[in-house]
Structures are given as structure tokens and as C-alpha cells.
Write an enzyme that holds these catalytic residues in place. Sequence first.
Site, short mmCIF file in Angstrom:
data_model
loop_
_atom_site.label_atom_id
_atom_site.label_comp_id
_atom_site.label_asym_id
_atom_site.label_seq_id
_atom_site.Cartn_x
_atom_site.Cartn_y
_atom_site.Cartn_z
N LYS A 105 0.83 -1.22 0.00
CA LYS A 105 0.00 0.00 0.00
C LYS A 105 0.86 1.26 0.00
O LYS A 105 0.46 2.28 -0.55
CB LYS A 105 -0.92 0.02 1.21
CG LYS A 105 -0.16 0.04 2.50
CD LYS A 105 -0.95 -0.36 3.69
CE LYS A 105 -0.03 -0.80 4.80
NZ LYS A 105 0.29 -2.20 4.83
N ILE A 136 -9.76 -9.11 1.84
CA ILE A 136 -11.11 -8.71 1.42
C ILE A 136 -11.07 -8.18 -0.01
O ILE A 136 -10.31 -7.26 -0.30
CB ILE A 136 -11.67 -7.59 2.34
CG1 ILE A 136 -11.57 -7.98 3.80
CG2 ILE A 136 -13.09 -7.23 1.95
CD1 ILE A 136 -11.91 -6.84 4.76
N ASP A 201 -1.27 3.99 8.35
CA ASP A 201 -1.54 2.77 7.58
C ASP A 201 -2.94 2.88 6.94
O ASP A 201 -3.11 2.64 5.74
CB ASP A 201 -1.45 1.56 8.52
CG ASP A 201 -1.87 0.26 7.86
OD1 ASP A 201 -1.06 -0.29 7.10
OD2 ASP A 201 -3.01 -0.19 8.08
N LYS A 205 -4.32 3.37 2.78
CA LYS A 205 -5.40 2.58 2.17
C LYS A 205 -6.54 3.51 1.74
O LYS A 205 -7.17 3.30 0.70
CB LYS A 205 -5.88 1.53 3.17
CG LYS A 205 -4.79 0.49 3.51
CD LYS A 205 -5.15 -0.34 4.72
CE LYS A 205 -4.04 -1.31 5.08
NZ LYS A 205 -4.22 -1.97 6.40
#
Length: 430
Positions: A105, A136, A201, A205
Site C-alpha cells: 500500500k 477482502i 496505515d 489505504k
Amino acid sequence: MDKEICIGLLGSGTVGTGVARVLTMNQQQIRERVGASLVLKRVLVRDLKKERPGLEGVEKTDRFEDILEDPDIHIIVEVMGGIHPAKEYMLRALEAGKHVVTANKDVVAEYGHALFDMAAKHHVNFRFEAAVGGGIPIITPLKECLTANRITKILGILNGTTNYMLTKMSECGSDYDTVLKEAQDKGYAEADPTADVEGLDAARKAAILASIAFNSRVKLSDVSVEGITKITPEDISYAKTLGYTVKLLVVGTDSADGIDIRVHPVFLSCEHPLASVNGVYNAIFVHGNALGDAMFYGQGAGSLPTASAVVSDVIAVTRDIERGEITSVGCTCYEDKPICPLERTRSSYYVRLLVDDEPGVLGQIATAFGNAGVSLNSVVQTRRNVVDHAEIVAITHIVEHAKVERAIASLRKLPVVDEIRNIIRVESGR
Ligand code: NAP
Ligand code: HSE
């Protein structure tokens, strides 16, 4: 003999070994699905002497060029992490005509456009399903299955470490330091948990998700970020009393004001489907103008769940190799939408104040909010958590951030206000 498609793996840690395991455990099924065997041919390692459990039969090299220049290798899987040299390796791989799959990412959030451009120029795939939400599926659903919609809102729990910590604080009444230590002992939080607890983090995303959902490039610096370090057991307790749960949420909206994209703790209505996403689980809630609401839920991290997404990308690439054409959807940032400045973003707020316990205090506080143009939805006064003082908890109506800042500035100047203990946004999800 079976046709073979060879893979070069960069990195053999949590995700790398998971990729090897999924390729082995589902070998036959994958072969039947794609009509070719997927073979892990070479792995890039830093230290050739280090044991690599799960990768015993695979050739190791400490030279990236051994993978780049191997004509049998068509797909390079980057699971090293970090920006450098991961970004440079991926660009060189794409330039050399190799398809690239990554879970990174950090690189996608900051250099996704350069990687997409390079992939398009050299007619190869660049896929990164695992970079957001681990196992996911969300990148492919947004780019393909939901592409008939205009997506107007995304809400996400995209960091397992902080969701675990907030869940534990809520279940056990523990404080921040205790749950952080627990998360580290269980291996969820890293030794240096800064990127997780400070929201970085999740912000990476968020930038990736918003770019795809809203079809306009959102940079990491466009995301307004606040972590969970200031959340106390008292805030969690008030949330419960008022019918909310505290979550670190990605909140993204596409409206006439532009793209509003933030990561911060929220008081989330217990009735919202995301409120029951607990522990290390992740979920992404999406509103499309044709579909309505949809929620994607599952394991946002971990060796096998993340490898599930990586290997599915590898399979999609393999199908393209078999067909002889690129069918993956490339960059979807067709538009150039403005970013809504933080002061213009709108939300409801929880404000917790420590005040003098004397007549007229409530009136002064209500006036400070009112003068700033902030309308109050509810006010609770208690003597919880305090000695010789009172605590006031105000929930505002939905209001511009700038107005709340003005109200807070006035409240700080009031002699009867001893401390602004916390300010947290309230999200109904609508
Ligand atoms: P990890 O366990 O730390 O593994 C990283 C691996 O890459 C290690 O084997 C390391 O080698 C190797 N490596 C690092 N730099 C290298 C270099 N310059 N040359 C060769 N090898 C190098 O990390 P991870 O958890 O697997 O994460 C990998 C990527 O997946 C990251 O981008 C992460 O954000 C992403 N991701 C992870 C998860 C998860 O659950 N872990 C979920 C979603 C996405 P050594 O063995 O020598 O240290
Ligand atoms: N550190 C992340 C989390 C996992 O706690 O969810 C990798 O993205």
C-alpha cells in the site's frame, strides 16, 4: 506436459510464505481454473543463509536481476514492503514486460500513477488487490462489479491493530497502553506501532480506495489523519452510554464540495453495520447510487488471507497471459476533482469538557457554541471521572469543521472551562 507459468517472488516474510502456501495447497484447483501450472521459480532474499520455512524447494537469489532477466518468469510478486527498493523493482519489472502483483500500500498510495503508466506503456498488468483490506476483495469490486454506480460514500475499518485495540478497550475497559501491549504480545501490532496507531496505515489505504471509488487521484497528503492515541476509557464509556461505539474509520465522500477524505476515530452509531466489526477484522462500507449500500467484510491482514488476494491477482494475470490480451482495468482516475478543505468538511462532534461545578456554567458553554454557529443536539453533565468539578459532554448537530474550531477556541478562553478533554467526530453513516 502441463503448460507452466513461472513466478518470481520478491520477499519471503508473512505474505511471501503465505503466497507459497496457497500456491501449493490449491495447486490442482488453480491448474484446473487457469489451464496452466503456476510455478514459484525464484525468490529474492536479502540473506541467502537464512532459513526460509515453506520455501524449501524454491531457488533463492539475492540479486533482483536474476529474476528480472529470467525469460521464463512472466509474473513478479512484490511482497517486500517499504518504498525503496520495492518501487524501483516494480517499475523495472513492468518496463521489462513482466506483469506485477503487489500487496504494497505504501508504494501504491504514493506512486500508483507511475506504476500504472509504466504497465500501460508496456502492455502488462499491474494489480494490487491485497494492498487494501488484505484478503477482502474491494479493489476489483470497485473497478469492475460496481462500475455501473457513482460511488458517493465509503466508510472503512481498514486497520486491524487499532480495531483490535478499540474493541478490547470497549470490552474490558482497559486503557490505551494496556491494549497496545496486548496487541503487540499477540503479534498484531508491530514493535513500532506508529503507522497503525497514528492512522497512517489506514490513510494510505484511504488514498488508494478514494482514488478508485471517486475516479480522481487522491494523494496521501490529501487525507486528513488523526490516530487513536488520545482515546481514553472515559470516552469509550460515554460512547456506550450514548449508543455509539468508537472506531478508527476511513470516511470518504464525493459531493459538490469535492472529495472529503479523512481517517480519524469516530463515535459510530451502534446501529451501523460497521459497528459490529470487531477485533482484527476489517470492513468497507460503500454507497453506490444504483446499488445502495454494500459492505465487504473479512480478514484485513495475515499470511493466508493476504496471500488469498495476491494469488487471485496472479490467477487473473495468468488468464490474461493465456488469452494473449490485457483485460485488467488499469488506472480509473478519469477526473480531476478538488479536495474539500478540512475546515469545510461537515460532521457532528462529541466534545468533552472539564468545567467548574457552579451555577451558570452550562449557559456560558451553550453561548460559546451558539456564537460560533454550532447547534447542540444534546448535552450531558456528570460528576463522573472528576473531583470538585463537573464534566460536560456535548454532541453537536452536523456542522462545518471551521465552526467547531471557532467554538473550541472560545471555550478555551472561558475561565469556567478547565480542560477540553476530547473532541471526536460522530458518524451516523448516512
Ligand atoms: P515481512 O513479514 O516483514 O516480510 C518482508 C520480506 O521482504 C522479508 O522476507 C524480508 O527479508 C524481505 N525484504 C525486505 N526488503 C528486502 C530487500 N531489499 N530485498 C530482498 N528482500 C527484502 O512483511 P509482510 O508482512 O509479509 O508484508 C509484505 C507486504 O505486504 C508489505 O507491503 C505489507 O504492507 C503488505 N501487507 C501485509 C499484510 C500482512 O498481514 N502482513 C497485509 C496486507 C498487506 P528478510 O527475511 O531478510 O527480513
Ligand atoms: N498493520 C495492518 C493492520 C496490516 O494492523 O491492519 C497490514 O496492512
